[in-house]
Design a protein around this motif. Structure first.
Motif, PDB file in Angstrom:
ATOM      1  N   ALA A  26       0.767  -1.034  -0.095  1.00  0.00           N
ATOM      2  CA  ALA A  26      -0.026  -0.054   0.157  1.00  0.00           C
ATOM      3  C   ALA A  26       1.055   1.210  -0.186  1.00  0.00           C
ATOM      4  CB  ALA A  26      -1.128  -0.061   1.185  1.00  0.00           C
ATOM      5  N   PHE A  27       2.093   1.283   0.758  1.00  0.00           N
ATOM      6  CA  PHE A  27       3.096   2.395   0.808  1.00  0.00           C
ATOM      7  C   PHE A  27       3.519   2.374  -0.526  1.00  0.00           C
ATOM      8  CE2 PHE A  27       3.026   2.642   5.183  1.00  0.00           C
ATOM      9  CZ  PHE A  27       3.376   4.239   5.482  1.00  0.00           C
ATOM     10  N   ALA A  28       3.785   1.560  -1.224  1.00  0.00           N
ATOM     11  CA  ALA A  28       4.494   1.386  -2.671  1.00  0.00           C
ATOM     12  C   ALA A  28       3.363   2.195  -3.678  1.00  0.00           C
ATOM     13  CB  ALA A  28       4.704   0.075  -3.039  1.00  0.00           C
ATOM     14  N   ILE A  34       1.913   9.533  -5.411  1.00  0.00           N
ATOM     15  CA  ILE A  34       2.590  10.808  -4.809  1.00  0.00           C
ATOM     16  C   ILE A  34       3.638  11.328  -5.641  1.00  0.00           C
ATOM     17  CG2 ILE A  34       3.863  11.863  -3.048  1.00  0.00           C
ATOM     18  CD1 ILE A  34       2.432  10.121  -1.130  1.00  0.00           C
ATOM     19  N   THR A  35       4.402  10.296  -6.385  1.00  0.00           N
ATOM     20  CA  THR A  35       5.478  10.767  -7.284  1.00  0.00           C
ATOM     21  C   THR A  35       4.733  11.515  -8.589  1.00  0.00           C
ATOM     22  OG1 THR A  35       6.927   9.034  -6.428  1.00  0.00           O
ATOM     23  CG2 THR A  35       7.325  10.116  -8.768  1.00  0.00           C
ATOM     24  N   GLY A 184       9.424  -1.565  -3.440  1.00  0.00           N
ATOM     25  CA  GLY A 184       8.297  -0.687  -4.315  1.00  0.00           C
ATOM     26  C   GLY A 184       8.172   0.603  -4.373  1.00  0.00           C
ATOM     27  N   TYR A 185       8.178   1.497  -3.209  1.00  0.00           N
ATOM     28  CA  TYR A 185       8.159   2.676  -3.293  1.00  0.00           C
ATOM     29  C   TYR A 185       9.602   3.437  -3.804  1.00  0.00           C
ATOM     30  CZ  TYR A 185       9.610   2.986   1.732  1.00  0.00           C
ATOM     31  OH  TYR A 185      10.440   2.855   2.995  1.00  0.00           O
ATOM     32  N   THR A 186      10.843   2.676  -3.497  1.00  0.00           N
ATOM     33  CA  THR A 186      11.959   3.214  -3.748  1.00  0.00           C
ATOM     34  C   THR A 186      12.236   3.247  -5.206  1.00  0.00           C
ATOM     35  OG1 THR A 186      12.972   2.250  -1.803  1.00  0.00           O
ATOM     36  CG2 THR A 186      14.453   3.074  -3.522  1.00  0.00           C
ATOM     37  N   LEU A 187      11.463   2.108  -5.941  1.00  0.00           N
ATOM     38  CA  LEU A 187      11.640   2.068  -7.527  1.00  0.00           C
ATOM     39  C   LEU A 187      10.818   3.108  -8.118  1.00  0.00           C
ATOM     40  CD1 LEU A 187      11.157  -1.822  -8.070  1.00  0.00           C
ATOM     41  CD2 LEU A 187      13.182  -0.490  -8.283  1.00  0.00           C
ATOM     42  N   LYS A 192      13.742  11.034  -3.306  1.00  0.00           N
ATOM     43  CA  LYS A 192      12.597  11.930  -2.896  1.00  0.00           C
ATOM     44  C   LYS A 192      11.469  10.868  -1.995  1.00  0.00           C
ATOM     45  CE  LYS A 192      11.559  15.308  -2.485  1.00  0.00           C
ATOM     46  NZ  LYS A 192      11.022  16.568  -3.397  1.00  0.00           N
ATOM     47  N   ALA A 193      11.360   9.846  -2.624  1.00  0.00           N
ATOM     48  CA  ALA A 193      10.423   8.812  -2.001  1.00  0.00           C
ATOM     49  C   ALA A 193      10.837   8.414  -0.484  1.00  0.00           C
ATOM     50  CB  ALA A 193      10.246   7.762  -2.896  1.00  0.00           C
ATOM     51  N   THR A 194      12.346   8.277  -0.325  1.00  0.00           N
ATOM     52  CA  THR A 194      12.663   8.005   0.883  1.00  0.00           C
ATOM     53  C   THR A 194      12.459   9.024   1.820  1.00  0.00           C
ATOM     54  OG1 THR A 194      14.507   6.542   0.031  1.00  0.00           O
ATOM     55  CG2 THR A 194      15.011   7.621   2.121  1.00  0.00           C
ATOM     56  N   PHE A 195      12.589  10.237   1.403  1.00  0.00           N
ATOM     57  CA  PHE A 195      12.382  11.464   2.402  1.00  0.00           C
ATOM     58  C   PHE A 195      10.794  11.388   2.690  1.00  0.00           C
ATOM     59  CE2 PHE A 195      16.599  13.150   0.804  1.00  0.00           C
ATOM     60  CZ  PHE A 195      16.923  13.763   1.811  1.00  0.00           C
TER      61      PHE A 195
END
Length: 690
Positions: A26-28, A34-35, A184-187, A192-195
């Motif tokens: 879900a976060f991914a 968001i991206t 998933g969300y880092t890809l 910026k996803a990390t922040f």
């Protein structure tokens, strides 16, 4: 190895799978959308490598500080801080906190110096190559990748053991599921996803830490701080701590507590300086945010292991004979403590099944926010330092980002597989925590010297860490053999004292050798900081216009003056905080004294206040700074507006000097060499300048 030691898991495996897999994915998905919003409405195009790998170099104070807290809020910290309190007493949990603050305060100096001298760097390895060449680049690459690997293994081992004890999920399954959502969300979003997820994970993590801490000392069955103090004080007679004053857990005069502090502090220097993710977050910070962001983040983080570790460890000691204690009537086994279970047991005892669920959530938030930094660091090393440097120097941004994403997946699989191997050969959270400094410390001094000491020579940069590594490993093995009465196994090599001596040798031998070798074998041509300009931004030629090319020049005199000033501030803050929390505070209390009840209550109260302040600052500051950006995006979405823009136009009276950001036609943010006084438009979605 049965980490649960016969304790029946209080909640079902469904919780583990639901949180690790369901919430992670879900976060991914959320990060993907968001991206897209950031690209559409704020001009942040993560198909550009500069945005993907360095977040446009515009992150401000709020998210920089949040990233520091998140990067240090390992599952290891949350679990082990209570273990060292349970094992060594109050000195243990205090030194855990102090042993994390000093590195971050020192790194504030490296952060501003790297911004000043290497404004276009993407990884710290690029800096090494620019100064010392290919051989040094490859050596430090190996050291950096080992650091990322051992850090990930350490987190996975402790997190999976706790999840397994609480849910019954197989440790192997927990290890491989922990990074699924992170990948998933880092890809999708890059750095910026990390922040962004740092913020989204750290706020609930802090809320859970406060909940567990308050629940432990207010549960009627526990009896409050008065009962905890009485029970823990009584243990000095029935179960004294060797090397502590009067055998008490409530004294700062603890030989093993100080020994742990040395191991932990030195090892963390290696984890910070040799972990490229800290450098990347420094590169991504705005000039004005780099130094205060790291100092603020380090100070705020201090309260987490100090408060949670002290309360959980003391409560665990107090509940030994209480019917609500899962291991009632006995001390925890070596396996239970080595795998960081005191916190989980305290949560279960004081908050029931809800407490067990809270710990699983806590572990999820801690692991995902820290592993994401490891993934982006390794993927950037593989894509920038390997692929773009040696394989395909003319690679396009698209192909570099593709390699970065593949490396992200590959490293996650490798780290999980090695973690499973470590688990099956009997290595634990505590073993890796004590040992890791032996292999991550040798490059600390010379890596830092690369950006702050002009006279450090190539010979010193190459030879000192290799000799330090060999000496550290030899010391570790020989002392383990000595203290283990001629036996080398998991137990003797993971003991505190051999690891302490190995850490000390690995850290200090290069500190001594590097200056000696630098003066004995100086470089033929004196190094000039301007040569770091050889490091270029990674952008396709057709995405850069003439004005942007002109913007890639040197900083203005005003910017240089500001960064020089902040370098002095960082140096002073680093020295002051080290003396305050590692020398004056602990050694000033290294006297024949055990905590009285009023003093113990005050100690706990101050630590809780510190933790509350951390939550308030982390939760409010990024949102306040980014309120105009948030409002703009929300209004744009609601109105269906598709016009993208680079920064909000709103301004306040915020007077911090900062870099003006210019937007290229392609949407890539680049540094404009101008100073202005501007409103901090940073947000959890897209934090800009501070």
């Amino acid at each position: 190895m049965d980490v649960s030691q016969g304790i029946t898991p209080p909640i079902s495996q469904g919780w583990a799978y639901g949180i690790l897999l369901g919430v992670g994915l879900a976060f991914a998905v959320g990060m993907y959308f968001i991206t897209r919003l950031l690209k559409k409405y704020n001009g942040e195009d993560n198909s550009k490598f500069e945005t993907y790998a360095t977040a446009g170099r515009t992150i401000g104070l709020g998210l920089t500080a949040t990233a520091v807290v998140s990067s240090w809020a390992w599952s290891t910290a949350l679990l082990s801080s209570s273990v060292v309190m349970y094992t060594y007493g109050v000195q243990g949990s205090f030194m855990f906190a102090a042993g994390c603050l000093v590195q971050i305060s020192f790194f504030a100096l490296l952060a501003i110096q790297s911004k000043r001298r290497t404004p276009h760097a993407h990884t710290m390895l690029e800096i090494v190559k620019a100064r010392y060449g290919t051989t040094a680049h490859l050596i430090y690459m190996v050291l950096a990748l080992i650091t990322n690997l051992i850090a990930s293994i350490n987190m996975f081992l402790g997190a999976s053991a706790t999840i397994s004890a609480l849910t019954g999920q197989a440790i192997e399954a927990a290890i491989f599921l922990l990074p699924v959502g992170v990948v998933g969300y880092t890809l999708s979003g890059g750095l910026k996803a990390t922040f962004i997820t740092d913020y989204a994970h750290t706020v609930p993590l802090l809320i859970i830490c406060i909940y567990l801490s308050v629940k432990a000392i207010t549960n009627p069955a526990v009896g409050g701080l008065d009962t905890i103090w009485r029970n823990v004080t009584a243990l000095a007679e029935s179960s004294p701590v060797e090397g502590n004053y009067n055998g008490s857990y409530l004294t700062m005069k603890s030989q093993m507590g100080i020994a742990f502090g040395a191991v932990h502090t030195l090892g963390n220097f290696g984890l910070v300086i040799m972990d490229s993710s800290y450098w990347q977050k420094a590169f991504s910070a705005s000039v004005a945010a780099a130094t205060p962001g790291y100092i603020l983040g380090g100070i705020l983080y201090f309260g987490i292991p100090w408060c949670l570790g002290t309360i959980a460890g003391a409560t665990a000691l107090s509940l030994g004979n209480n019917p609500i204690w899962p291991a009632v009537g006995r001390k925890l086994t070596d396996s239970e403590t080595a795998n960081g279970l005191p916190l989980a047991y305290v949560a279960l005892a004081t908050a029931g099944k809800g407490g067990a669920v809270a710990v699983v959530w806590l572990i999820f938030f801690a692991v995902t926010s820290t592993v994401s930094a490891q993934l982006i660091a390794v993927s950037s090393i593989i894509s920038s330092d390997v692929y773009h440097t040696y394989v395909n120097p003319k690679a396009t941004e698209k192909s570099i980002i593709l390699v970065s994403r593949l490396a992200c997946i590959g490293f996650a699989l490798v780290a999980c597989a090695v973690s499973v191997v470590f688990y099956h050969i009997g290595l634990s959270l505590t073993w890796t925590l004590y040992f890791l400094g032996v292999i991550v410390c040798p490059g600390c001094f010379t890596t830092a010297g690369t950006v702050i000491w002009r006279k450090q020579s190539k010979v010193a940069a190459i030879a000192a860490p290799l000799i330090g590594l060999a000496a550290g490993l030899a010391t570790w093995i020989s002392t383990a053999y000595h203290y283990g009465d001629g036996i080398l196994n998991v137990t003797t090599t993971g003991a505190l004292i051999p690891c302490m001596w190995g850490n000390i040798v690995s850290f200090f031998v290069p500190c001594i050798l590097a200056p000696i070798l630098s003066y004995a074998f100086p470089d033929s041509n004196a190094w000039q900081w301007e040569r770091f300009s050889d490091i270029k931004l990674i952008r396709d030629d057709d995405s850069i216009n003439d004005s942007e090319k002109n913007e890639e020049g040197a900083f203005t005199a005003a910017q240089e003056a500001y960064m020089k000033k902040m370098s002095k501030v960082a140096a002073f803050a680093g020295i002051f905080l080290f003396l305050a929390v590692w020398v004056v505070w602990p050694f000033g209390m290294y006297v024949d004294y055990t905590f009285s009840l009023p003093f113990f209550k005050g100690w706990i109260t101050v630590s809780l206040i510190w933790l509350f302040i951390t939550l308030l600052v982390i939760a409010i500051l990024p949102v306040y700074q980014g309120r105009h950006t948030i409002a703009f995006i929300v209004k744009s979405v609601l109105k269906g507006e598709a016009a993208a823009r680079s920064q909000p136009n709103s301004k306040t009276q915020h007077d911090t000097p900062q870099l003006e950001q210019a937007s290229s036609p392609s949407g890539t943010l680049t540094d404009s060499p101008k100073l202005k006084t501007a409103e901090s438009t940073a947000s959890p979605l897209t934090e800009a300048k501070v």
